[in-house]
Design a protein around this motif. Sequence first.
Motif, mmCIF file in Angstrom:
data_model
loop_
_atom_site.group_PDB
_atom_site.id
_atom_site.type_symbol
_atom_site.label_atom_id
_atom_site.label_comp_id
_atom_site.label_asym_id
_atom_site.label_seq_id
_atom_site.Cartn_x
_atom_site.Cartn_y
_atom_site.Cartn_z
ATOM 1 N N THR A 64 0.653 -1.061 0.113
ATOM 2 C CA THR A 64 -0.076 -0.063 -0.078
ATOM 3 C C THR A 64 0.942 1.293 -0.100
ATOM 4 O O THR A 64 0.511 2.222 -0.521
ATOM 5 C CB THR A 64 -1.040 0.106 1.260
ATOM 6 O OG1 THR A 64 -0.221 -0.304 2.550
ATOM 7 C CG2 THR A 64 -2.000 -1.161 1.149
ATOM 8 N N PHE A 98 1.080 2.510 -3.837
ATOM 9 C CA PHE A 98 -0.258 3.384 -3.842
ATOM 10 C C PHE A 98 0.156 4.564 -3.095
ATOM 11 O O PHE A 98 -0.969 5.442 -2.899
ATOM 12 C CB PHE A 98 -1.476 2.507 -3.291
ATOM 13 C CG PHE A 98 -1.936 1.266 -3.959
ATOM 14 C CD1 PHE A 98 -1.767 1.316 -5.470
ATOM 15 C CD2 PHE A 98 -2.188 -0.075 -3.374
ATOM 16 C CE1 PHE A 98 -2.107 0.252 -6.259
ATOM 17 C CE2 PHE A 98 -2.221 -1.046 -4.122
ATOM 18 C CZ PHE A 98 -2.282 -0.885 -5.614
ATOM 19 N N VAL A 133 -8.228 -4.198 4.655
ATOM 20 C CA VAL A 133 -7.865 -5.209 3.592
ATOM 21 C C VAL A 133 -7.415 -6.297 4.490
ATOM 22 O O VAL A 133 -7.590 -7.484 3.679
ATOM 23 C CB VAL A 133 -6.743 -4.410 2.784
ATOM 24 C CG1 VAL A 133 -6.186 -5.291 1.936
ATOM 25 C CG2 VAL A 133 -7.482 -3.105 2.026
ATOM 26 N N ARG A 172 -13.621 -4.297 -2.641
ATOM 27 C CA ARG A 172 -13.838 -3.187 -3.705
ATOM 28 C C ARG A 172 -14.251 -1.827 -3.267
ATOM 29 O O ARG A 172 -13.671 -0.759 -4.014
ATOM 30 C CB ARG A 172 -15.237 -3.618 -4.910
ATOM 31 C CG ARG A 172 -14.961 -4.682 -5.562
ATOM 32 C CD ARG A 172 -16.273 -5.157 -6.230
ATOM 33 N NE ARG A 172 -15.946 -6.417 -7.055
ATOM 34 C CZ ARG A 172 -15.613 -6.449 -8.585
ATOM 35 N NH1 ARG A 172 -15.319 -4.968 -9.025
ATOM 36 N NH2 ARG A 172 -15.211 -7.392 -9.061
ATOM 37 N N THR A 212 -10.612 -0.512 -2.170
ATOM 38 C CA THR A 212 -9.927 -0.136 -3.434
ATOM 39 C C THR A 212 -10.331 1.276 -3.944
ATOM 40 O O THR A 212 -9.516 2.215 -4.125
ATOM 41 C CB THR A 212 -9.967 -1.363 -4.552
ATOM 42 O OG1 THR A 212 -9.678 -2.316 -4.179
ATOM 43 C CG2 THR A 212 -9.369 -0.800 -5.677
ATOM 44 N N GLU A 213 -11.784 1.512 -3.876
ATOM 45 C CA GLU A 213 -12.279 2.634 -4.387
ATOM 46 C C GLU A 213 -11.487 3.875 -3.537
ATOM 47 O O GLU A 213 -11.313 5.102 -3.847
ATOM 48 C CB GLU A 213 -13.760 2.687 -4.336
ATOM 49 C CG GLU A 213 -14.445 2.012 -5.436
ATOM 50 C CD GLU A 213 -16.001 2.007 -5.435
ATOM 51 O OE1 GLU A 213 -16.547 2.378 -4.318
ATOM 52 O OE2 GLU A 213 -16.417 1.371 -6.310
ATOM 53 N N ILE A 248 -8.870 3.784 -1.778
ATOM 54 C CA ILE A 248 -7.412 4.010 -2.089
ATOM 55 C C ILE A 248 -7.243 4.901 -3.298
ATOM 56 O O ILE A 248 -6.601 5.887 -3.344
ATOM 57 C CB ILE A 248 -6.694 2.665 -2.302
ATOM 58 C CG1 ILE A 248 -6.548 1.931 -0.755
ATOM 59 C CG2 ILE A 248 -5.227 2.979 -2.721
ATOM 60 C CD1 ILE A 248 -5.922 0.588 -1.007
ATOM 61 N N PHE A 271 -9.725 0.822 -11.622
ATOM 62 C CA PHE A 271 -10.194 -0.088 -10.511
ATOM 63 C C PHE A 271 -9.676 -1.192 -10.411
ATOM 64 O O PHE A 271 -9.056 -1.981 -9.437
ATOM 65 C CB PHE A 271 -11.587 0.329 -10.453
ATOM 66 C CG PHE A 271 -12.268 -0.730 -9.227
ATOM 67 C CD1 PHE A 271 -12.384 0.027 -7.877
ATOM 68 C CD2 PHE A 271 -12.709 -2.023 -9.608
ATOM 69 C CE1 PHE A 271 -13.014 -1.158 -6.971
ATOM 70 C CE2 PHE A 271 -13.482 -2.722 -8.451
ATOM 71 C CZ PHE A 271 -13.334 -2.173 -7.163
ATOM 72 N N ALA A 328 -5.753 -1.503 -9.654
ATOM 73 C CA ALA A 328 -5.504 -1.296 -8.362
ATOM 74 C C ALA A 328 -5.928 -2.585 -7.428
ATOM 75 O O ALA A 328 -5.142 -3.008 -6.517
ATOM 76 C CB ALA A 328 -6.332 -0.032 -7.673
ATOM 77 N N LEU A 329 -7.266 -3.337 -7.803
ATOM 78 C CA LEU A 329 -7.475 -4.174 -6.819
ATOM 79 C C LEU A 329 -6.468 -5.404 -6.776
ATOM 80 O O LEU A 329 -6.110 -6.004 -5.903
ATOM 81 C CB LEU A 329 -9.099 -4.544 -7.060
ATOM 82 C CG LEU A 329 -9.614 -5.864 -6.337
ATOM 83 C CD1 LEU A 329 -9.631 -5.514 -4.931
ATOM 84 C CD2 LEU A 329 -11.363 -6.051 -6.838
ATOM 85 N N LEU A 348 -3.334 -4.959 -5.394
ATOM 86 C CA LEU A 348 -3.295 -4.936 -3.950
ATOM 87 C C LEU A 348 -3.279 -6.416 -3.383
ATOM 88 O O LEU A 348 -2.456 -6.476 -2.311
ATOM 89 C CB LEU A 348 -4.831 -3.966 -3.601
ATOM 90 C CG LEU A 348 -4.850 -4.033 -2.046
ATOM 91 C CD1 LEU A 348 -4.175 -3.173 -1.486
ATOM 92 C CD2 LEU A 348 -6.271 -3.242 -1.933
#
Length: 454
Positions: free
Chosen positions: A144, A148, A160, A201, A204-205, A207, A243, A246-247, A250
């Motif tokens: 992370t 990110f 998470v 989900r 992730t949004e 983040i 999206f 990223a997911l 992660l």
Amino acid sequence: MRTAPRSLPLAGHAVPLLTRPLEFLKTLPAFGSLVRIRIGPGDAYVPCEPALFRQILKDPRVHDKGGLFYERGREAVGNGLVTCRWDDHRRQRPLMQPSFDHRHINHYAGLMADEIAALMRTWRSGDVVDIDRAMATLTLRITTRALFSVPADHELVAQVEKWLPVLMDGFFRRMFVPARLLSLVPTRMNRQYPRAIAEMRKLTEEIIHEVRRKKGQDPGLLASLLNARDEVTGDPLGTQEIFDQALILLIAGSETTATALGFTFHLLGAHPEAGARLRDEVDGLLGGRTPRFEDLSGLTFTRQVLMESLRLYPPAWMFTRATTTACELGGHEFPEATTFLLSPYILHHDPDLFPSPETFDPDRWQPGGMSEESRRSVLPFGSGGRKCIGDQFALNEAMLAVAGIAGRWNLSPVTDRPMRPIARATLKPGPLPMRLQERLRQPVRKATITDLRD
């Protein structure tokens, strides 16, 4: 071509794949270089010979990411770089590759060292910790923060950590048992799996929102994706594609490295002589300081230990491919939409490639310690055009963690009960309680005239 025995009506080989998959897979080479298994009403084919395995991986256009593993994966985590088909992959990978080049990897190594040091500051000599859980927390914080630029102590990280294991376990079960059947069984896992997808989900949004809020101040991978443009059209990536990337990053960036580290510390604890050699190497090279990126090339035995751990317990122990057209493999013709089930675990435990394959022997990885065919058959990160984009990120992270922790702590098992790996979406060690013993280290001293004369 032979079919594996003990296939059940309707279920096929789903029961052994769910209940004892590693044992089942290791029986398959006895039936030939290419073996048919049944998954529900359909067939899948398992290559048990390295050349066939590599032939599938080197042609991702024909042997695309499909079959049950990736179909269920896309349902759970979207169409990111790890799960997407070849057409999408050849467009997505160039957009993400710059974030994993040498310059960025060097920068990430500094963040990794910071988080490893932060973890060790929470430890107390004599305490018992679950190393599997500790490594999961460590790699998630690194992912992370490095990819990110989300602070490692952000509340998102804890959420998470809570929901990711539920998602991974539920995803694997749905590979072999239809979701509609599982929904009839009101277990805690079956109830929580849909929520785990929804929560991951949502996280992730959040983040993505955090990165957008920084308005260009963020040097991480996600910020690069938000600013990326398609090479052909010049268009930015769509919201859904960002999206999905990223997911999946992660998950992939934390899950597999965590399990590799858990297995490695278990093996070092179970083989004290290897642990002593590793500590001698670390002490001799680092002299008590924190390892840095430029130290990695000198940690030769540490790398051997890690590679042998990955051979014995590859995190990505099984995955599938589906043919996009009719093809030939091993003297057999296969139609379009044929499913192949590939297991690095089978190759890594082949006694013809690795004498005494169940034995932990880091010296296999010395120059000349194994044949080139054997070395090429160890595939913890895949191979070919779909090889893991983060392989160097993961290897550097694991080596820094092993060397950094070994330089400060002895980790010893608190029980002699055998560790039984748990095969789910990744291969996991399960809880690994280990006792911490802080090492007494001599401070790094400066060279003297006597040293120079000697």
